[in-house]
Design a protein around this motif. Structure first.
Motif, PDB file in Angstrom:
ATOM      1  N   ASP A 254     -39.734 -49.918   6.246  1.00  0.00           N
ATOM      2  CA  ASP A 254     -39.148 -49.640   4.949  1.00  0.00           C
ATOM      3  C   ASP A 254     -38.710 -48.232   4.861  1.00  0.00           C
ATOM      4  OD1 ASP A 254     -38.371 -49.756   2.309  1.00  0.00           O
ATOM      5  OD2 ASP A 254     -40.160 -50.202   1.418  1.00  0.00           O
TER       6      ASP A 254
ATOM      7  N   SER B 266     -37.245 -47.095   2.473  1.00  0.00           N
ATOM      8  CA  SER B 266     -37.465 -46.344   1.191  1.00  0.00           C
ATOM      9  C   SER B 266     -38.746 -45.402   1.295  1.00  0.00           C
ATOM     10  CB  SER B 266     -37.523 -47.232   0.006  1.00  0.00           C
ATOM     11  OG  SER B 266     -38.859 -48.183   0.087  1.00  0.00           O
ATOM     12  N   VAL B 267     -39.682 -45.718   2.133  1.00  0.00           N
ATOM     13  CA  VAL B 267     -40.841 -44.849   2.300  1.00  0.00           C
ATOM     14  C   VAL B 267     -40.545 -43.491   2.763  1.00  0.00           C
ATOM     15  CG1 VAL B 267     -43.043 -44.636   3.898  1.00  0.00           C
ATOM     16  CG2 VAL B 267     -42.400 -46.788   2.891  1.00  0.00           C
TER      17      VAL B 267
ATOM     18  N   GLU C 121     -37.374 -42.034   2.207  1.00  0.00           N
ATOM     19  CA  GLU C 121     -37.016 -41.530   0.760  1.00  0.00           C
ATOM     20  C   GLU C 121     -38.117 -41.070  -0.289  1.00  0.00           C
ATOM     21  OE1 GLU C 121     -34.507 -44.100  -0.841  1.00  0.00           O
ATOM     22  OE2 GLU C 121     -32.740 -43.516   0.646  1.00  0.00           O
ATOM     23  N   ALA C 122     -39.296 -41.794  -0.110  1.00  0.00           N
ATOM     24  CA  ALA C 122     -40.209 -41.479  -1.239  1.00  0.00           C
ATOM     25  C   ALA C 122     -40.995 -40.087  -0.770  1.00  0.00           C
ATOM     26  CB  ALA C 122     -41.365 -42.386  -0.993  1.00  0.00           C
ATOM     27  N   ALA C 123     -41.008 -39.842   0.560  1.00  0.00           N
ATOM     28  CA  ALA C 123     -41.471 -38.564   1.071  1.00  0.00           C
ATOM     29  C   ALA C 123     -40.837 -37.475   0.935  1.00  0.00           C
ATOM     30  CB  ALA C 123     -41.830 -38.716   2.778  1.00  0.00           C
ATOM     31  N   ILE C 124     -39.438 -37.687   0.878  1.00  0.00           N
ATOM     32  CA  ILE C 124     -38.424 -36.576   0.848  1.00  0.00           C
ATOM     33  C   ILE C 124     -38.431 -36.345  -0.771  1.00  0.00           C
ATOM     34  CG2 ILE C 124     -36.135 -36.090   0.659  1.00  0.00           C
ATOM     35  CD1 ILE C 124     -35.717 -37.717   3.426  1.00  0.00           C
TER      36      ILE C 124
ATOM     37  N   CYS D 293     -41.102 -33.376   1.032  1.00  0.00           N
ATOM     38  CA  CYS D 293     -40.812 -33.048   2.696  1.00  0.00           C
ATOM     39  C   CYS D 293     -39.643 -33.133   2.912  1.00  0.00           C
ATOM     40  CB  CYS D 293     -41.683 -34.373   2.667  1.00  0.00           C
ATOM     41  SG  CYS D 293     -42.470 -34.167   4.564  1.00  0.00           S
ATOM     42  N   PRO D 294     -39.254 -32.342   3.667  1.00  0.00           N
ATOM     43  CA  PRO D 294     -38.103 -31.843   4.410  1.00  0.00           C
ATOM     44  C   PRO D 294     -37.741 -32.989   5.401  1.00  0.00           C
ATOM     45  CG  PRO D 294     -38.993 -29.842   4.371  1.00  0.00           C
ATOM     46  CD  PRO D 294     -40.131 -30.854   4.085  1.00  0.00           C
ATOM     47  N   PRO D 295     -36.275 -33.642   5.502  1.00  0.00           N
ATOM     48  CA  PRO D 295     -36.204 -34.843   6.211  1.00  0.00           C
ATOM     49  C   PRO D 295     -36.760 -34.868   7.826  1.00  0.00           C
ATOM     50  CG  PRO D 295     -34.174 -34.069   5.299  1.00  0.00           C
ATOM     51  CD  PRO D 295     -35.105 -32.980   5.074  1.00  0.00           C
TER      52      PRO D 295
ATOM     53  N   LYS E  48     -39.447 -32.930   8.921  1.00  0.00           N
ATOM     54  CA  LYS E  48     -40.804 -33.094   8.652  1.00  0.00           C
ATOM     55  C   LYS E  48     -41.322 -34.703   8.470  1.00  0.00           C
ATOM     56  CE  LYS E  48     -44.665 -30.897   6.378  1.00  0.00           C
ATOM     57  NZ  LYS E  48     -45.230 -30.131   5.044  1.00  0.00           N
TER      58      LYS E  48
ATOM     59  N   THR F  91     -44.043 -36.930  10.277  1.00  0.00           N
ATOM     60  CA  THR F  91     -45.257 -37.124   9.159  1.00  0.00           C
ATOM     61  C   THR F  91     -45.269 -38.690   8.636  1.00  0.00           C
ATOM     62  OG1 THR F  91     -44.436 -36.037   7.338  1.00  0.00           O
ATOM     63  CG2 THR F  91     -45.893 -34.701   8.751  1.00  0.00           C
ATOM     64  N   VAL F  92     -44.148 -38.853   8.619  1.00  0.00           N
ATOM     65  CA  VAL F  92     -44.041 -40.469   8.066  1.00  0.00           C
ATOM     66  C   VAL F  92     -43.574 -41.421   8.742  1.00  0.00           C
ATOM     67  CG1 VAL F  92     -43.197 -41.706   5.841  1.00  0.00           C
ATOM     68  CG2 VAL F  92     -44.074 -39.517   5.739  1.00  0.00           C
TER      69      VAL F  92
ATOM     70  N   PRO G 136     -45.716 -42.059  12.589  1.00  0.00           N
ATOM     71  CA  PRO G 136     -46.857 -42.492  12.661  1.00  0.00           C
ATOM     72  C   PRO G 136     -47.161 -44.002  12.357  1.00  0.00           C
ATOM     73  CG  PRO G 136     -46.821 -40.416  11.480  1.00  0.00           C
ATOM     74  CD  PRO G 136     -45.443 -40.858  11.837  1.00  0.00           C
ATOM     75  N   ASN G 137     -45.830 -44.635  11.850  1.00  0.00           N
ATOM     76  CA  ASN G 137     -45.638 -46.063  11.376  1.00  0.00           C
ATOM     77  C   ASN G 137     -44.836 -46.793  12.576  1.00  0.00           C
ATOM     78  OD1 ASN G 137     -46.836 -46.517   8.576  1.00  0.00           O
ATOM     79  ND2 ASN G 137     -45.474 -44.750   8.111  1.00  0.00           N
TER      80      ASN G 137
ATOM     81  N   HIS H 187     -34.987 -33.246  -0.865  1.00  0.00           N
ATOM     82  CA  HIS H 187     -36.719 -32.622  -1.153  1.00  0.00           C
ATOM     83  C   HIS H 187     -36.644 -31.384  -1.801  1.00  0.00           C
ATOM     84  CE1 HIS H 187     -34.760 -30.264   2.375  1.00  0.00           C
ATOM     85  NE2 HIS H 187     -35.609 -29.325   1.837  1.00  0.00           N
TER      86      HIS H 187
ATOM     87  N   PHE I 186     -40.305 -46.659  -6.906  1.00  0.00           N
ATOM     88  CA  PHE I 186     -39.445 -47.663  -6.255  1.00  0.00           C
ATOM     89  C   PHE I 186     -39.751 -48.833  -6.367  1.00  0.00           C
ATOM     90  CE2 PHE I 186     -39.411 -43.905  -3.743  1.00  0.00           C
ATOM     91  CZ  PHE I 186     -37.968 -43.501  -2.987  1.00  0.00           C
TER      92      PHE I 186
END
Lengths: 262, 352
Positions: free
Chosen positions: A158, A160-161, A163-166, A170-172, A174, A178-179, A182-183, B74, B82
């Motif tokens: 997903d 949007s996960v 986008e949530a980090a950004i 969190c810069p794109p 990174k 990090t997100v 791992p998934n 960011h 969301f």
């Protein structure tokens, strides 16, 4: 309570399994035969053909080359394949449909044609030495696995996960490490294994790209068989099989085999 | 830190299609404004532009006096919640909430302290070590809320945050969101397609259609005094009857509908009435009676609503839906008069 199975269906299933496993059993048997020619059932039992592999330096050297090419080639294909799969999934809406197909061309084109065109472009055209040619050739050969298998993982990711980090600062780039990574870990590992096995077993690409002094194990097996029809061939095959089984066993223990077929 | 959000003359395109048309909204410091509209009206596009995930064709987004328009997403410092929660699947509840703090270089002991305090506020402290997959929908959305709030953003944005929850939980969660938002005084932009949700949670609501804001007002004003036909229909004024003033006598205006039915309307109740106007009513703003001053109608399908009957009526001014008392039941095909209740009607300017 067990489900009722028609006796004919059961018999058919057993036949299919026999058909699948028989060649492997025959190879294992032949590798143990105490004769100087390939035969089944084995006559006498010996491990000397296994010892013989290690005495022939060509097997040692080509095995090392095969492993190096498989690891580096697969690594290179993932370096290209992961970003490609990411882009194909992330920007799916805006991209033309044929773009995804482009990345599976190496398995659609007959391998012999692909091998020959690699010879023409990399080895002859660019004049690259044998070793880097092999790595590039294998990277392209296994690229479809990297893109498709990693892509299958990303298809259920997903975004949007991301986008949530950004949005949390969190810069794109990174965020990707990090997100996102791992998934899709399981997909990357699966892609690596499929690509690695494909590379290590490949004959048709390697036959064009190997050259004086540098060869891969499957090519060496073919060369050896042309000269000596002894059980060494069978014992090398058994070793290759054990490597594959070993890799699968590690996967099964750590991740479960199901994700390879998902 | 409470600041205002200003969206100035925003336009946006997807290819050749213009999805936002010169859109301007100001959200006062600490205020919660909802963008309400059906899918494709541009509400999510607006939110994504403010978040920095889309670039506008023209226009500006300002937070306080800081212009965000060209800032990467960011670096905007906006809390986002969301629709599908968007929790990090590989991180525990605690790590999810602490993620934004980690990006801000806050020490791990402070991170743990602040994340725990936030989880306590949303009642999830006991679940801190779980992975998102082991949570229910409501719990997931609470984690998402905690994750967005813990960074103490000057602006909080919600993208249909309750759409994936069941009806009972939706009501509980919106109360909880509103309480947290008020307690923190965080300026908020809330996107939803659910009118009840928007009206119950917001200080003001912007009703959007085709990339424009049709009306931005408090829920009370929107519900009782829609500014135009679109908003009127949106808030349930099903019957829009064009009228023409034929006589004026002090504050009383005599107006005629198509077919010649005449009504007397007081400008004390409706405000100034122009020569051409539209009388808008909900079904319960018209009473079906046997006789009286009103619009003659032939009654069609009857529906029992519990508190009243509802009739589909044929009139010279078009099809109208009106309610009727339980004590006076009409059969389909009967003729009756539809009498407007002034306090349940409003007057629209057809030019808006």
């Amino acid at each position: 309570m067990t489900a009722r199975i028609h006796p004919l269906l059961g018999a058919f299933a057993i036949l299919v399994f026999l058909f699948l496993l028989a060649p492997l059993v025959i190879i294992v048997g032949a590798s143990l035969s105490d004769t100087t020619y390939l035969t089944f059932p084995p006559q006498g039992l010996t491990l000397r053909w296994f010892a013989n592999i290690f005495e022939i330096s060509a097997f040692r050297n080509t095995a090392i080359t095969s492993f190096q090419v498989a690891i580096l080639g697969t690594g290179l294909s993932l370096l290209i394949g992961i970003p490609a799969a990411y882009a194909l999934n992330r920007y799916r809406v805006g991209l033309p449909k044929w773009l995804g197909t482009l990345f599976i061309l190496p398995i659609l084109v007959p391998e012999i044609v692909f091998g020959f065109s690699l010879l023409k472009t990399i080895t002859i055209g660019l004049g690259l030495p044998v070793y880097p040619s092999l790595i590039i050739g294998h990277a392209l050969l296994v690229l479809p696995y990297s893109v498709r298998v990693v892509g299958a993982s990303l298809a259920s990711f997903d975004f949007s996960v991301e986008e949530a980090a950004i949005s949390l600062g969190c810069p794109p780039l990174k965020t990707f490490f990090t997100v996102v990574l791992p998934n899709i870990r399981a997909g990357v590992i699966a892609a690596f294994i499929l690509a690695f096995i494909t590379s290590i077993n490949d004959v048709s690409i390697s036959v064009f790209l190997t050259g004086p002094g540098i060869s891969t194990l499957p090519i060496q097996i073919l060369a050896h068989m042309e000269q000596f029809f002894d059980p060494t061939i069978a014992s090398v095959s058994v070793l290759l099989m054990l490597v594959t089984v070993g890799v699968m066993a590690i996967v099964e223990m750590t991740l479960g085999l199901t994700f390879l077929t998902k | 830190m409470t600041v205002s959000l200003t969206i100035e003359n925003l336009s946006a395109h997807y290819g050749q299609t213009q999805v936002l048309k010169d859109l301007s909204i100001s959200v006062a410091a600490g205020e919660l404004v909802s963008l309400l509209g059906s899918s494709g009206c541009g509400k999510t596009t607006t939110l994504r532009i403010v978040a920095g995930f889309l670039a506008p064709t023209s226009g500006h987004v300002k937070l306080g006096d800081r212009d965000l328009t060209t800032l990467p997403a960011h670096a905007r410092d906006i809390g986002l919640v969301f629709q599908n929660y968007a929790l990090f699947p590989h991180l525990t509840v605690m790590e999810n909430v602490a993620f934004g703090l980690k990006q801000r270089g806050i020490s791990s002991s402070d991170r743990a302290k602040r994340a725990t305090a936030m989880l306590e506020r949303v009642g999830l402290a006991p679940l801190a070590d779980r992975l998102p997959a082991a949570l229910s929908g409501g719990q997931k959305q609470r984690v998402a809320l905690a994750r967005a709030l813990v960074i103490e953003p000057p602006l909080l944005m919600f993208d249909e945050p309750l759409s994936n929850l069941d009806a009972k939980l939706r009501v509980d969660m919106r109360v909880e969101i509103r309480q947290l938002q008020k307690a923190n005084g965080t300026t908020s932009l809330y996107v939803t397609h659910d009118q009840e949700e928007a009206f119950s949670i917001s200080d003001r609501v912007a009703i959007m259609n085709a990339g424009r804001i049709m009306q931005l007002d408090t829920p009370e004003v929107l519900y009782q005094k829609p500014a135009n036909a679109f908003v009127a229909r949106f808030v349930g004024f099903e019957n829009l009857i064009p009228m023409k003033t034929v006589a004026r006598d002090g504050v009383i205006v005599t107006a005629e509908a198509a077919g010649g039915a005449r009504l007397h309307l007081s400008q004390d109740a409706f405000g100034p009435i122009k020569d051409d106007f539209v009388l808008a009513t909900r079904p319960d703003g018209l009473v079906t009676r046997g006789t009286g001053e009103g619009i003659p109608a032939t009654l069609g399908t009857r529906t029992y609503l519990g508190r009243a009957y509802q009739y589909k009526c044929e009139t010279a001014a078009g099809e109208i839906t009106a309610n009727g008392a339980l004590s006076e039941m009409f059969e389909p095909g009967a003729t009756a008069v539809l009498v407007p209740l002034p306090e349940q009607c409003c007057i629209l300017d057809p030019e808006n």
